[in-house]
Scaffold this active site. Sequence first.
Site, mmCIF file in Angstrom:
data_model
loop_
_atom_site.group_PDB
_atom_site.id
_atom_site.type_symbol
_atom_site.label_atom_id
_atom_site.label_comp_id
_atom_site.label_asym_id
_atom_site.label_seq_id
_atom_site.Cartn_x
_atom_site.Cartn_y
_atom_site.Cartn_z
ATOM 1 N N ASP A 174 0.809 -1.233 0.000
ATOM 2 C CA ASP A 174 0.000 0.000 0.000
ATOM 3 C C ASP A 174 0.840 1.281 0.000
ATOM 4 O O ASP A 174 0.662 2.153 0.859
ATOM 5 C CB ASP A 174 -0.930 0.012 1.217
ATOM 6 C CG ASP A 174 -1.706 -1.276 1.386
ATOM 7 O OD1 ASP A 174 -2.200 -1.801 0.370
ATOM 8 O OD2 ASP A 174 -1.827 -1.755 2.524
ATOM 9 N N GLU A 213 -11.452 -0.339 -3.987
ATOM 10 C CA GLU A 213 -10.797 0.342 -2.867
ATOM 11 C C GLU A 213 -9.571 1.084 -3.396
ATOM 12 O O GLU A 213 -9.414 1.273 -4.592
ATOM 13 C CB GLU A 213 -10.397 -0.673 -1.790
ATOM 14 C CG GLU A 213 -9.437 -1.748 -2.275
ATOM 15 C CD GLU A 213 -9.135 -2.801 -1.227
ATOM 16 O OE1 GLU A 213 -9.882 -2.879 -0.224
ATOM 17 O OE2 GLU A 213 -8.154 -3.550 -1.407
#
Length: 315
Positions: free
Chosen positions: A40, A208
């Site tokens: 991420d 997402e």
Amino acid sequence: MMKIVRASLVAVGISWMLVSVNASAQDQKKPFVTDLYTADPSAHVWQDGRLYVYASHDIAPPKGCDLMDQYHVFSTDDMVHWTDHGEILRASQVKWGRPEGGFMWAPDCAYKNGTYYFYFPHPSGTEWNKTWKIGVATSKYPAKDFEVQGYIEGLESMIDPCVFVDDDGQAYFYYGGGGTCAAGKLKDNMMEIDGELKTMEGLEDFHEATWVHKYKGVYYLSYSDNHDENNDKEGVKGDNRMRYATSKSPLGPWKYQGIYMQPTDSYTNHGSIVEYKGKWYAFYHNSSLSNHDWLRSICVDQLFYNKDGTIKMVR
């Protein structure tokens, strides 16, 4: 004779340039963090001229994504050599967090008026999927001394915070999950929503990993989709693809533009896009070091735009 010499010099010069380009490409390692598992990547360029990446941390042996904890920060000034500034936050430092810890998922960071604001999703209860909050930690430094100040109140239980600060200093907050992306303005204190959040319209197959950047006056919202290789009719292997949409406003409406990255060898993907020293880069993660979906590694590749502003496929 002079023509031959000049031709030889030109040939040598071209060969030298090719060697330099190839060496540079080889030096830019993918993944660029190899001593621990990271995911991420949230990339930003701050006022000291360095590029910083805020990453989540997969802990081995993995248990899905439950054990993610201990955010790290990495920085570079040449896109080749990276400094690990170490851990800046872990679940045990979040007083309102779930007692069991873990579940420190994709973060982001923003800077305003001399303060760095670190945003992170973390559940407040054992029933983690229904108790997500977006925590905020602050520091006067980009990679140390972060202290948790609380969380943004009034939000639904969703993940993946993204904060985009526009040229006029106005900050915008984005988050999402489960097919919904919501966004709105932040107050000057960077910890409260100014007004109401609204659902971002025009995003095709949103899953997402919201990220917003600006290129030549146009706003780009990128995200991961719901692609599943088991259900793919085109035979594309892997899972999350990275898509994007554009708008003339940071809050849309958005015009869907397509896919800019096909699946990696990981079950998930999560990206950020940033300009550094005149070049654009796409950050993401894969599982090339571990061959395990939940032991991921952050990577970077150069990103290019077409003349019409659309993004070329990142390979």
